[in-house]
Design a protein around this motif. Structure first.
Motif, PDB file in Angstrom:
ATOM      1  N   GLN A  86      -0.742  -0.383 -13.514  1.00 61.84           N
ATOM      2  CA  GLN A  86      -0.949  -1.775 -13.914  1.00 61.84           C
ATOM      3  C   GLN A  86       0.189  -2.655 -13.406  1.00 61.84           C
ATOM      4  N   ARG A  87       1.426  -2.119 -13.398  1.00 58.26           N
ATOM      5  CA  ARG A  87       2.560  -2.891 -12.878  1.00 58.26           C
ATOM      6  C   ARG A  87       2.418  -3.134 -11.378  1.00 58.26           C
ATOM      7  N   VAL A  88       1.963  -2.093 -10.648  1.00 54.22           N
ATOM      8  CA  VAL A  88       1.753  -2.259  -9.205  1.00 54.22           C
ATOM      9  C   VAL A  88       0.707  -3.337  -8.951  1.00 54.22           C
ATOM     10  N   SER A  89      -0.400  -3.270  -9.676  1.00 58.76           N
ATOM     11  CA  SER A  89      -1.457  -4.264  -9.485  1.00 58.76           C
ATOM     12  C   SER A  89      -0.990  -5.658  -9.915  1.00 58.76           C
ATOM     13  N   SER A  90      -0.173  -5.723 -10.947  1.00 58.37           N
ATOM     14  CA  SER A  90       0.322  -7.019 -11.419  1.00 58.37           C
ATOM     15  C   SER A  90       1.181  -7.696 -10.351  1.00 58.37           C
TER      16      SER A  90
ATOM     17  N   LYS B  69      12.507  -9.321  -8.163  1.00 59.01           N
ATOM     18  CA  LYS B  69      13.897  -9.056  -8.571  1.00 59.01           C
ATOM     19  C   LYS B  69      14.248  -9.841  -9.826  1.00 59.01           C
ATOM     20  N   ALA B  70      13.844 -11.122  -9.849  1.00 57.89           N
ATOM     21  CA  ALA B  70      14.129 -11.961 -11.015  1.00 57.89           C
ATOM     22  C   ALA B  70      13.447 -11.420 -12.271  1.00 57.89           C
ATOM     23  N   VAL B  71      12.199 -10.985 -12.124  1.00 59.65           N
ATOM     24  CA  VAL B  71      11.454 -10.441 -13.260  1.00 59.65           C
ATOM     25  C   VAL B  71      12.031  -9.087 -13.679  1.00 59.65           C
ATOM     26  N   GLY B  72      12.368  -8.256 -12.689  1.00 60.99           N
ATOM     27  CA  GLY B  72      12.856  -6.915 -12.976  1.00 60.99           C
ATOM     28  C   GLY B  72      14.203  -6.881 -13.668  1.00 60.99           C
ATOM     29  N   LEU B  73      14.998  -7.947 -13.523  1.00 58.38           N
ATOM     30  CA  LEU B  73      16.301  -8.003 -14.190  1.00 58.38           C
ATOM     31  C   LEU B  73      16.171  -8.256 -15.688  1.00 58.38           C
ATOM     32  N   ASP B  74      14.988  -8.621 -16.137  1.00 60.23           N
ATOM     33  CA  ASP B  74      14.727  -8.741 -17.577  1.00 60.23           C
ATOM     34  C   ASP B  74      14.705  -7.331 -18.156  1.00 60.23           C
TER      35      ASP B  74
ATOM     36  N   GLY C  57      12.261  -4.315 -16.743  1.00 59.38           N
ATOM     37  CA  GLY C  57      12.815  -3.312 -15.835  1.00 59.38           C
ATOM     38  C   GLY C  57      12.311  -3.504 -14.413  1.00 59.38           C
ATOM     39  N   SER C  58      12.979  -2.863 -13.468  1.00 61.86           N
ATOM     40  CA  SER C  58      12.730  -3.125 -12.047  1.00 61.86           C
ATOM     41  C   SER C  58      11.755  -2.163 -11.371  1.00 61.86           C
ATOM     42  N   LYS C  59      11.429  -1.048 -12.018  1.00 62.46           N
ATOM     43  CA  LYS C  59      10.606  -0.038 -11.345  1.00 62.46           C
ATOM     44  C   LYS C  59       9.142  -0.453 -11.261  1.00 62.46           C
ATOM     45  N   PHE C  60       8.512  -0.044 -10.167  1.00 66.49           N
ATOM     46  CA  PHE C  60       7.088  -0.312  -9.916  1.00 66.49           C
ATOM     47  C   PHE C  60       6.800  -1.811  -9.844  1.00 66.49           C
ATOM     48  N   LEU C  61       7.749  -2.563  -9.278  1.00 65.29           N
ATOM     49  CA  LEU C  61       7.542  -3.987  -9.046  1.00 65.29           C
ATOM     50  C   LEU C  61       7.744  -4.308  -7.568  1.00 65.29           C
ATOM     51  N   LYS C  62       7.343  -3.390  -6.698  1.00 61.55           N
ATOM     52  CA  LYS C  62       7.418  -3.602  -5.252  1.00 61.55           C
ATOM     53  C   LYS C  62       6.024  -3.896  -4.725  1.00 61.55           C
ATOM     54  N   ALA C  63       5.811  -5.138  -4.273  1.00 60.74           N
ATOM     55  CA  ALA C  63       4.494  -5.499  -3.739  1.00 60.74           C
ATOM     56  C   ALA C  63       4.205  -4.674  -2.494  1.00 60.74           C
ATOM     57  N   SER C  64       2.956  -4.253  -2.347  1.00 55.21           N
ATOM     58  CA  SER C  64       2.607  -3.372  -1.238  1.00 55.21           C
ATOM     59  C   SER C  64       1.112  -3.459  -0.974  1.00 55.21           C
ATOM     60  N   VAL C  65       0.623  -2.518  -0.173  1.00 47.56           N
ATOM     61  CA  VAL C  65      -0.805  -2.474   0.134  1.00 47.56           C
ATOM     62  C   VAL C  65      -1.607  -2.052  -1.089  1.00 47.56           C
ATOM     63  N   GLY C  66      -0.939  -1.497  -2.079  1.00 44.20           N
ATOM     64  CA  GLY C  66      -1.629  -1.008  -3.273  1.00 44.20           C
ATOM     65  C   GLY C  66      -1.186   0.404  -3.567  1.00 44.20           C
ATOM     66  N   PHE C  67      -1.561   0.913  -4.703  1.00 43.13           N
ATOM     67  CA  PHE C  67      -1.172   2.282  -5.030  1.00 43.13           C
ATOM     68  C   PHE C  67      -2.188   3.265  -4.474  1.00 43.13           C
ATOM     69  N   GLY C  68      -1.671   4.429  -4.083  1.00 48.94           N
ATOM     70  CA  GLY C  68      -2.535   5.506  -3.584  1.00 48.94           C
ATOM     71  C   GLY C  68      -2.265   6.761  -4.383  1.00 48.94           C
ATOM     72  N   GLY C  69      -2.165   7.896  -3.694  1.00 50.86           N
ATOM     73  CA  GLY C  69      -1.879   9.150  -4.380  1.00 50.86           C
ATOM     74  C   GLY C  69      -3.097   9.699  -5.107  1.00 50.86           C
ATOM     75  N   SER C  70      -2.873  10.790  -5.804  1.00 53.80           N
ATOM     76  CA  SER C  70      -3.988  11.508  -6.432  1.00 53.80           C
ATOM     77  C   SER C  70      -4.136  11.212  -7.914  1.00 53.80           C
ATOM     78  N   CYS C  71      -3.195  10.458  -8.511  1.00 52.97           N
ATOM     79  CA  CYS C  71      -3.187  10.352  -9.980  1.00 52.97           C
ATOM     80  C   CYS C  71      -3.613   9.001 -10.531  1.00 52.97           C
ATOM     81  N   PHE C  72      -3.042   7.914 -10.003  1.00 50.00           N
ATOM     82  CA  PHE C  72      -3.228   6.629 -10.666  1.00 50.00           C
ATOM     83  C   PHE C  72      -4.698   6.237 -10.788  1.00 50.00           C
ATOM     84  N   GLN C  73      -5.406   6.216  -9.644  1.00 53.18           N
ATOM     85  CA  GLN C  73      -6.801   5.778  -9.692  1.00 53.18           C
ATOM     86  C   GLN C  73      -7.643   6.728 -10.535  1.00 53.18           C
ATOM     87  N   LYS C  74      -7.432   8.026 -10.353  1.00 56.89           N
ATOM     88  CA  LYS C  74      -8.202   9.026 -11.105  1.00 56.89           C
ATOM     89  C   LYS C  74      -7.977   8.869 -12.607  1.00 56.89           C
TER      90      LYS C  74
END
Length: 324
Positions: free
Chosen positions: A231-235, A255-260, A264-281
């Motif tokens: 949800q953080r990645v999608s946000s 960075k500004a949001v993550g310093l709150d 926290g700062s993890k999983f707040l990197k904008a990208s093509v989207g999440f992949g892998g075998s776990c999140f979507q499943k």
């Protein structure tokens, strides 16, 4: 129940192999047998050339070199390993169903059920059965139904011990775990089983990081943890689309949001989207469970995370096509 001397893990995949290797590494007094019906996979785990291991994780080769043949063994002798074990980990694949009720969302539990039937068929002494695979909440009820209707006098105590591993850091995630979650029945035998599993992890994890819960809380916590991360990645990806329209810099916003400290700062990197075998499943599984319980608004909320992820991938592809 006495202390654990022999562990069997059914499933020599991404979770079973590394997890059992670390347990063998930190618990030299316990014999650990990892079994799988896939002969090729077992051959790779046993290959003298450690670069051929079926799983690549930094630090894994060194642990395998130290433990394999000492108290860590890989084989296809499933029945023998089940019979000898005090504790059995089930660590097999739980893909999203491709047929029948729940197709495209619910977890396919056929491999879990096959493991339970094998355990029920082979076991001649009491066993602690540990769910290590990521499973929908209340799966333990299915295991209990299979194991407790064997017609034998064998007692099975079922625990939930979900993994929280990320690709590339799995060994460190195991050695320096934020928390170890152990769910079990709130009965005298259930509590004893939870304590025995906790004692294994206490060989290297501080006791205050080991959380004991009921079965259903443990099973659901894994799905919810992955759902929150996804949800953080999608946000942040939703915000990246807004940034592109307003000329704001998404990295600076993140960075500004993550310093709150509340965020926290993890999983707040904008990208093509999440992949892998776990999140979507896991999110689709959560959507299916919610909808099957009549919680349509809850299902719609989490399904939107998947929709946002698909939107980000399409938006990225369309940008490439436009630029070219």
């Amino acid at each position: 129940m006495k202390s654990i001397k022999n562990i069997c893990c059914i499933g020599a995949g991404y979770v079973g192999g590394p997890t059992m290797s670390v347990i063998a590494h930190k618990c030299p007094h316990i014999q650990v047998n990892v079994v799988d019906i896939n002969q090729h996979k077992i051959d790779l785990w046993n290959d003298k050339d450690l670069s051929k291991l079926p799983v690549f994780e930094p630090g894994l080769q060194e642990i395998i070199a130290e433990t394999r043949g000492r108290n860590l063994f890989f084989s296809t002798k499933v029945d023998q390993a089940i019979d000898q074990a005090d504790m059995i980990f089930i660590s097999v694949n739980t893909p999203t169903k491709t047929y029948g009720k729940g197709k495209g969302q619910a977890a396919d539990l056929k491999y879990i059920e096959l493991c339970a039937r094998d355990i029920a068929r082979v076991a001649t002494s009491d066993k602690i059965v540990v769910e290590k695979s990521t499973l929908p909440v209340r799966t333990a009820q299915t295991l209990q139904s299979i194991l407790h209707n064997t017609g034998s006098d064998v007692h099975f105590e079922i625990l939930s011990n979900p993994e929280f591993l990320a690709e590339g850091t799995a060994i460190d995630d195991l050695l320096q775990a934020d928390r170890v979650l152990i769910g079990g029945n709130d009965t005298p035998t259930g509590q004893k089983a939870k304590t025995l599993l906790s004692e294994i992890y206490e060989n290297w994890i501080p006791k205050e990081r080991i959380l004991q819960t009921n079965l259903w809380s443990s099973e659901l916590s894994k799905l919810v943890a992955n759902a929150f991360l996804a949800q953080r990645v999608s946000s942040i990806n939703a915000i990246s689309a807004l940034c592109e329209k307003t000329e704001a810099n998404v990295d600076e916003v993140a960075k500004a949001v993550g310093l709150d400290s509340r965020i926290g700062s993890k999983f707040l990197k904008a990208s093509v989207g999440f992949g892998g075998s776990c999140f979507q499943k896991d999110i689709l599984n959560l959507v299916y469970i919610s909808r099957s319980l009549g919680l349509n608004e809850v299902a719609d909320y989490w399904e939107q995370v998947i929709i946002m992820n698909d939107y980000q991938k399409s938006r990225f592809a369309n940008t490439i096509i436009s630029e070219m």
